[in-house]
Scaffold this motif. Structure first.
Motif, PDB file in Angstrom:
ATOM      1  N   THR A 241       0.832  -1.209   0.000  1.00 36.05           N
ATOM      2  CA  THR A 241       0.000   0.000   0.000  1.00 36.05           C
ATOM      3  C   THR A 241       0.862   1.252   0.000  1.00 36.05           C
ATOM      4  N   GLN A 242       1.925   1.243   0.803  1.00 37.82           N
ATOM      5  CA  GLN A 242       2.812   2.408   0.851  1.00 37.82           C
ATOM      6  C   GLN A 242       3.421   2.666  -0.522  1.00 37.82           C
ATOM      7  N   LYS A 243       3.831   1.605  -1.214  1.00 37.83           N
ATOM      8  CA  LYS A 243       4.390   1.761  -2.564  1.00 37.83           C
ATOM      9  C   LYS A 243       3.360   2.358  -3.511  1.00 37.83           C
ATOM     10  N   ILE A 244       2.127   1.847  -3.434  1.00 38.78           N
ATOM     11  CA  ILE A 244       1.072   2.317  -4.332  1.00 38.78           C
ATOM     12  C   ILE A 244       0.770   3.789  -4.094  1.00 38.78           C
ATOM     13  N   LEU A 245       0.616   4.165  -2.831  1.00 44.65           N
ATOM     14  CA  LEU A 245       0.256   5.553  -2.528  1.00 44.65           C
ATOM     15  C   LEU A 245       1.409   6.511  -2.834  1.00 44.65           C
ATOM     16  N   ASP A 246       2.654   6.057  -2.650  1.00 40.67           N
ATOM     17  CA  ASP A 246       3.799   6.883  -3.045  1.00 40.67           C
ATOM     18  C   ASP A 246       3.785   7.129  -4.549  1.00 40.67           C
ATOM     19  N   GLN A 247       3.487   6.089  -5.322  1.00 40.50           N
ATOM     20  CA  GLN A 247       3.455   6.234  -6.774  1.00 40.50           C
ATOM     21  C   GLN A 247       2.308   7.134  -7.212  1.00 40.50           C
ATOM     22  N   VAL A 248       1.170   7.010  -6.535  1.00 41.83           N
ATOM     23  CA  VAL A 248       0.035   7.885  -6.852  1.00 41.83           C
ATOM     24  C   VAL A 248       0.407   9.345  -6.595  1.00 41.83           C
ATOM     25  N   ALA A 249       1.075   9.602  -5.469  1.00 40.32           N
ATOM     26  CA  ALA A 249       1.472  10.976  -5.143  1.00 40.32           C
ATOM     27  C   ALA A 249       2.419  11.539  -6.204  1.00 40.32           C
ATOM     28  N   LEU A 250       3.378  10.716  -6.658  1.00 45.03           N
ATOM     29  CA  LEU A 250       4.307  11.178  -7.692  1.00 45.03           C
ATOM     30  C   LEU A 250       3.581  11.438  -9.011  1.00 45.03           C
ATOM     31  N   THR A 251       2.637  10.558  -9.340  1.00 45.39           N
ATOM     32  CA  THR A 251       1.876  10.742 -10.583  1.00 45.39           C
ATOM     33  C   THR A 251       1.053  12.018 -10.527  1.00 45.39           C
ATOM     34  N   GLU A 252       0.421  12.270  -9.382  1.00 41.40           N
ATOM     35  CA  GLU A 252      -0.345  13.503  -9.225  1.00 41.40           C
ATOM     36  C   GLU A 252       0.550  14.728  -9.372  1.00 41.40           C
ATOM     37  N   ARG A 253       1.754  14.648  -8.793  1.00 40.68           N
ATOM     38  CA  ARG A 253       2.706  15.758  -8.955  1.00 40.68           C
ATOM     39  C   ARG A 253       3.011  15.983 -10.426  1.00 40.68           C
ATOM     40  N   GLY A 254       3.245  14.887 -11.141  1.00 39.68           N
ATOM     41  CA  GLY A 254       3.568  15.010 -12.557  1.00 39.68           C
ATOM     42  C   GLY A 254       2.454  15.656 -13.346  1.00 39.68           C
ATOM     43  N   LEU A 255       1.205  15.280 -13.030  1.00 35.51           N
ATOM     44  CA  LEU A 255       0.068  15.868 -13.735  1.00 35.51           C
ATOM     45  C   LEU A 255      -0.084  17.349 -13.418  1.00 35.51           C
ATOM     46  N   ARG A 256       0.126  17.703 -12.135  1.00 33.98           N
ATOM     47  CA  ARG A 256       0.013  19.116 -11.758  1.00 33.98           C
ATOM     48  C   ARG A 256       1.082  19.969 -12.428  1.00 33.98           C
ATOM     49  N   GLU A 257       2.185  19.353 -12.759  1.00 34.39           N
ATOM     50  CA  GLU A 257       3.311  20.117 -13.299  1.00 34.39           C
ATOM     51  C   GLU A 257       3.240  20.299 -14.819  1.00 34.39           C
ATOM     52  N   LEU A 258       2.130  19.887 -15.415  1.00 36.68           N
ATOM     53  CA  LEU A 258       1.975  20.063 -16.854  1.00 36.68           C
ATOM     54  C   LEU A 258       1.572  21.486 -17.218  1.00 36.68           C
TER      55      LEU A 258
ATOM     56  N   ARG B 238       4.199  25.791 -10.932  1.00 36.37           N
ATOM     57  CA  ARG B 238       4.136  25.501  -9.509  1.00 36.37           C
ATOM     58  C   ARG B 238       4.513  24.043  -9.287  1.00 36.37           C
ATOM     59  N   GLY B 239       4.749  23.707  -8.036  1.00 43.36           N
ATOM     60  CA  GLY B 239       5.142  22.342  -7.705  1.00 43.36           C
ATOM     61  C   GLY B 239       6.269  22.345  -6.685  1.00 43.36           C
ATOM     62  N   ASP B 240       6.792  21.168  -6.385  1.00 42.12           N
ATOM     63  CA  ASP B 240       7.823  21.006  -5.358  1.00 42.12           C
ATOM     64  C   ASP B 240       9.016  20.233  -5.900  1.00 42.12           C
ATOM     65  N   LEU B 241      10.194  20.585  -5.383  1.00 44.93           N
ATOM     66  CA  LEU B 241      11.421  19.854  -5.674  1.00 44.93           C
ATOM     67  C   LEU B 241      12.090  19.542  -4.343  1.00 44.93           C
ATOM     68  N   ASN B 242      12.325  18.278  -4.087  1.00 46.74           N
ATOM     69  CA  ASN B 242      12.948  17.852  -2.832  1.00 46.74           C
ATOM     70  C   ASN B 242      14.390  17.430  -3.089  1.00 46.74           C
ATOM     71  N   LEU B 243      15.324  18.216  -2.562  1.00 49.49           N
ATOM     72  CA  LEU B 243      16.743  17.955  -2.757  1.00 49.49           C
ATOM     73  C   LEU B 243      17.383  17.506  -1.449  1.00 49.49           C
ATOM     74  N   GLY B 244      18.379  16.648  -1.569  1.00 48.92           N
ATOM     75  CA  GLY B 244      19.228  16.295  -0.445  1.00 48.92           C
ATOM     76  C   GLY B 244      20.667  16.589  -0.821  1.00 48.92           C
ATOM     77  N   CYS B 245      21.382  17.333   0.020  1.00 50.49           N
ATOM     78  CA  CYS B 245      22.750  17.747  -0.305  1.00 50.49           C
ATOM     79  C   CYS B 245      23.682  17.507   0.862  1.00 50.49           C
ATOM     80  N   SER B 246      24.885  17.072   0.556  1.00 51.53           N
ATOM     81  CA  SER B 246      25.890  17.017   1.606  1.00 51.53           C
ATOM     82  C   SER B 246      26.179  18.447   2.042  1.00 51.53           C
ATOM     83  N   LEU B 247      26.672  18.610   3.250  1.00 56.54           N
ATOM     84  CA  LEU B 247      26.699  19.918   3.910  1.00 56.54           C
ATOM     85  C   LEU B 247      27.450  20.981   3.122  1.00 56.54           C
ATOM     86  N   THR B 248      28.667  20.680   2.712  1.00 57.14           N
ATOM     87  CA  THR B 248      29.464  21.687   2.014  1.00 57.14           C
ATOM     88  C   THR B 248      28.862  22.028   0.660  1.00 57.14           C
TER      89      THR B 248
END
Length: 312
Positions: free
Chosen positions: A71-88, A93-103
């Motif tokens: 279920t977690q996999k399915i709902l994660d994929q649904v959330a990503l798909t919804e993001r993709g549709l909103r970004e058309l 608008r939309g969100d970008l989630n980045l992870g960066c090493s400190l420096t």
């Protein structure tokens, strides 16, 4: 027979996370009887028990654990798909989630973020700073759309993460004014073990870079006299600037201190007769992304900014 619905899965996941019907109902803003009816319907439809009812508490069954993971996999994929549709809508608008090493996040990334925001002002960028090991793990689990690190990726994650070089980072060996090396332009490899060192923690990109360089020079990092281990290069810089030991610090972090002469960059010389050359510590900046997860239009747009920076 009708299949399970997304609403049913959301209700089930809330119950599985809370192990409590009333709390699940509160989270979803529905009634407890509605939650109970949903779980009973799923159990009846597939002929399995998802939860054990033990007095006033519940425990998840093996069937429930399986459904929770999927279920977690399915709902994660649904959330990503919804993001993709909103970004058309032309990336307005939309969100970008980045992870960066400190420096990387503090010194290398800001210019790229500025260019991205100028081009896509409506995009909300969420950037998490952590050590390289944590960023690799977060990118692998989907916490981050993209990861930016220096250092190595664990062998166990190489099949999961795709990597691309988008820049480079140079480490400098620096000392403060009261250090015996401050008036010198260089030291030999043999002298490295004769001073105290301030280090970053294991798992940081900076520490990985330094240890790999030392090993390539024939020096065992364990032989160095490490007096302090800190989880921030800013802290390392401040300690060394105050006169404690030597340290390897990213060049981007110490430009001002070198100009003000509060720190001195020391070249490491391979003094063998056949060599006598200065040794450098340079590592690529890596962009990481999941090999299989859906990549949104926003992610691809930011990748273009990074690629332009690498080409310049």
């Amino acid at each position: 027979m009708a299949g399970m619905t997304l609403d049913q899965l959301r209700v089930f996941l809330a119950v599985a996370e809370h192990l409590h019907f009333s709390r699940a109902a509160e989270e979803l803003y529905i009634t407890q009887p509605a939650v109970s009816a949903t779980i009973q319907s799923l159990e009846a439809q597939y002929g399995v028990k998802l939860f054990h009812r033990i007095g006033r508490r519940i425990e998840i069954t093996d069937a429930g654990k399986l459904l929770q993971v999927e279920t977690q996999k399915i709902l994660d994929q649904v959330a990503l798909t919804e993001r993709g549709l909103r970004e058309l809508n032309d990336l307005q608008r939309g969100d970008l989630n980045l992870g960066c090493s400190l420096t990387i996040g503090n010194y290398w990334l800001p210019d790229k973020l500025s260019k991205f925001k100028q081009k896509y002002p409506g995009i909300c960028v969420n950037c998490t700073l952590a050590n390289a090991e944590e960023i690799c793990a977060g990118t692998a689990t989907g916490t981050f759309d993209l990861g930016l690190v220096t250092g190595d990726i664990k062998a166990s994650l190489k099949s999961t993460l795709e990597e691309e070089v988008v820049g480079s980072e140079r480490l400098l060996i620096v000392v403060g004014k009261s250090h015996p090396w401050f008036e010198r332009a260089d030291v030999t490899l043999a002298e490295i073990a004769e001073t105290d060192w301030v280090m970053r923690e294991a798992g940081s990109g900076v520490q990985q870079m330094l240890e790999q360089a030392l090993q390539s020079w024939g020096i065992n990092p364990q032989e160095l006299n490490v007096t302090l281990v800190l989880n921030s290069s800013e802290m390392v810089k401040a300690v060394v600037e105050s006169g404690t030991g030597a340290a390897a610090i990213p060049e981007l972090m110490v430009k001002k201190e070198l100009q003000l002469s509060t720190l001195r960059s020391i070249k490491i010389i391979d003094s063998q007769p056949s060599s006598n050359v200065a040794l450098e510590i340079i590592k690529p900046v890596l962009k990481l992304k999941h090999r299989q997860r859906f990549q949104t239009g926003i992610t691809k747009a930011f990748e273009q900014i990074l690629t332009q920076g690498a080409a310049n």
